[in-house]
Design an enzyme around this catalytic site. Structure first.
Site, PDB file in Angstrom:
ATOM      1  N   ASN A  29      60.824  59.163 125.233  1.00 24.78           N
ATOM      2  CA  ASN A  29      59.482  59.029 125.801  1.00 24.78           C
ATOM      3  C   ASN A  29      59.401  58.583 127.256  1.00 24.78           C
ATOM      4  OD1 ASN A  29      58.012  59.661 123.322  1.00 24.78           O
ATOM      5  ND2 ASN A  29      58.904  57.759 122.545  1.00 24.78           N
ATOM      6  N   GLY A  71      64.568  56.874 125.061  1.00 22.41           N
ATOM      7  CA  GLY A  71      65.172  58.120 125.518  1.00 22.41           C
ATOM      8  C   GLY A  71      64.254  59.313 125.335  1.00 22.41           C
ATOM      9  N   ASP A 100      75.392  52.928 108.912  1.00 19.12           N
ATOM     10  CA  ASP A 100      75.358  53.249 110.336  1.00 19.12           C
ATOM     11  C   ASP A 100      76.743  53.244 110.969  1.00 19.12           C
ATOM     12  OD1 ASP A 100      73.070  54.086 111.631  1.00 19.12           O
ATOM     13  OD2 ASP A 100      72.159  52.109 111.645  1.00 19.12           O
ATOM     14  N   ASP A 135      60.260  44.948 126.342  1.00 23.80           N
ATOM     15  CA  ASP A 135      59.738  46.236 125.924  1.00 23.80           C
ATOM     16  C   ASP A 135      59.720  47.119 127.159  1.00 23.80           C
ATOM     17  OD1 ASP A 135      57.500  48.264 125.639  1.00 23.80           O
ATOM     18  OD2 ASP A 135      57.563  47.461 123.595  1.00 23.80           O
ATOM     19  N   MET A 136      60.345  48.303 127.078  1.00 27.54           N
ATOM     20  CA  MET A 136      60.477  49.144 128.256  1.00 27.54           C
ATOM     21  C   MET A 136      59.123  49.543 128.826  1.00 27.54           C
ATOM     22  SD  MET A 136      62.506  50.431 130.462  1.00 27.54           S
ATOM     23  CE  MET A 136      64.044  50.006 129.624  1.00 27.54           C
ATOM     24  N   HIS A 143      71.464  56.689 122.729  1.00 22.98           N
ATOM     25  CA  HIS A 143      70.428  56.178 121.817  1.00 22.98           C
ATOM     26  C   HIS A 143      69.766  54.997 122.522  1.00 22.98           C
ATOM     27  CE1 HIS A 143      68.774  53.679 118.606  1.00 22.98           C
ATOM     28  NE2 HIS A 143      68.816  54.732 117.803  1.00 22.98           N
ATOM     29  N   LEU A 144      68.598  55.240 123.126  1.00 22.30           N
ATOM     30  CA  LEU A 144      67.942  54.231 123.942  1.00 22.30           C
ATOM     31  C   LEU A 144      66.604  53.859 123.315  1.00 22.30           C
ATOM     32  CD1 LEU A 144      68.631  55.828 127.446  1.00 22.30           C
ATOM     33  CD2 LEU A 144      70.071  54.236 126.146  1.00 22.30           C
TER      34      LEU A 144
END
Length: 370
Positions: free
Chosen positions: A302, A300, A149, A253-254, A207-208
């Site tokens: 959804n 990002g 990464d 959790d968003m 990158h969310l």
């Protein structure tokens, strides 16, 4: 049928995909799955590429106490029940330090080198390495490829990689490595196909997800990013506090935050959006301007609400969203009046790993996404 197995191992789950190698060298997803709840309530779930179920099995905790055991069970299931014997295995490895700026074939020497890096990513790297160690022990002749990464960010200038520390420490490897490079590489290779007008220009990719970071691309290469020496820096996220004293913990959790009416949930979203906007300004400065903004990863992709809130923070750059297109999660969600086009581009780290693995076996470039 030649196949490639892709492994993405974390602390509590082991995700995997199988890709077949087509006659023209392209890769086609055949199945995906995961061993979840490792050490707590293990369950193997898998489905065909079209969504048809293949497995949904619970195991005793004692049978799957760790990632290595999960790898053994998964390998046995693939081999004995599906008769899949891959020609190679590709692994996501979170950190490659200065030693690894590209994918590499794994042997005992490479594994020993990676084990020495665990202090740089103690939450992730030991779990990344567990299935590698298991396969080396049981299938020594099976080629394995580590895909890092951090590797995509190694094109950056020293002035971006460096810290305000003695030069000797930089030479010894204390530098800003960045992360989520496989995602950013995928986006960079996808843009010439889906948005050629901005692919080689100045682009910020956000990158969310449960992990979050941002990257500035220019000419398809990494110029700057928000994560630094370790994954603790940069944006706040579900599993890390971001740019703050690392002893302060942040979890969330968003979806739960957006559904909650609690004032602290609102503050968490406000803070997340604020830091995204703040870091966008930093990355735009690194690029000396901005030509496009891309949302990716779970949140990002959804969360229309979050994208709308972030766009408000970027209004000073001329960003204006089209509310209908944003709600539909269209590829382009900016309005015609927006000075900066805004895109939603789902990432696919696994296909990137599979391409690198096949390319290393065939000694060629991994090429653009199919």
């Amino acid at each position: 049928m030649d196949t490639i197995l892709v492994i993405n191992a974390g602390s509590s789950d082991l995700r995997f995909q199988i890709y077949s190698v087509e006659g023209d060298g392209r890769l086609r997803q055949r199945l995906k799955g995961q061993m979840e709840g490792i050490g707590r309530c293990p369950r193997l779930r898998a489905s065909k590429a079209g969504g048809g179920p293949l497995a949904n099995r619970a195991y005793l905790v004692e049978a799957v106490p760790d990632v290595a055991a999960a790898m053994d069970i998964t390998s046995t299931w693939l081999r004995d029940e599906l008769h899949i014997n891959p020609i190679a295995v590709g692994h996501r490895v979170i950190h490659g330090c200065t030693e690894h700026d590209r994918p590499v074939l794994i042997d005992h020497e490479v594994l020993a080198c990676l084990e020495r890096l665990t202090a740089l990513a103690p939450f992730d790297l030991p779990h990344n390495l567990a299935p590698i160690r298991s396969i080396l022990a049981n299938f020594l002749a099976l080629p394995q490829v580590a895909c890092f990464d951090t590797a995509f960010h190694r094109t950056r200038a020293a002035v971006a990689d460096g810290c305000a520390i003695p030069r000797q420490l930089y030479a010894e490897g204390v530098r800003r490595y960045g992360s989520h490079g496989l995602t950013y590489e995928y986006i960079a290779k996808a843009l010439p196909r889906i948005a050629p007008e901005i692919a080689m220009r100045r682009v910020i990719v956000a990158h969310l997800g449960s992990e979050a970071s941002m990257c500035a691309l220019s000419g398809g290469l990494s110029v700057e990013s928000t994560m630094a020496f370790t994954a603790l820096d940069g944006l706040p996220m579900g599993v890390r506090a971001g740019q703050i004293d690392p002893k302060v913990a942040v979890r969330g959790d968003m979806r739960q935050l957006e559904a909650s009416k609690d004032a602290t949930a609102k503050f968490a979203i406000d803070h997340f959006v604020y830091r995204i906007g703040l870091n966008a300004g930093m990355l735009a400065a690194a690029l000396q301007g901005l030509d496009a903004f891309v949302f990716t990863a779970e949140v990002g992709d959804n969360s229309a609400l979050l994208r709308s809130r972030v766009a408000e923070q970027l209004a000073w750059l001329g960003v204006k969203l089209d509310a209908k297109e944003n709600a539909l999660q269209s590829r382009v969600i900016s309005s015609p009046a927006s000075r900066i086009p805004v895109y939603v581009v789902p990432s696919d780290e696994d296909i990137m790993i599979a391409r690198h693995t096949l390319a290393l076996l065939m000694n060629r470039s991994p090429g653009a996404p199919s």
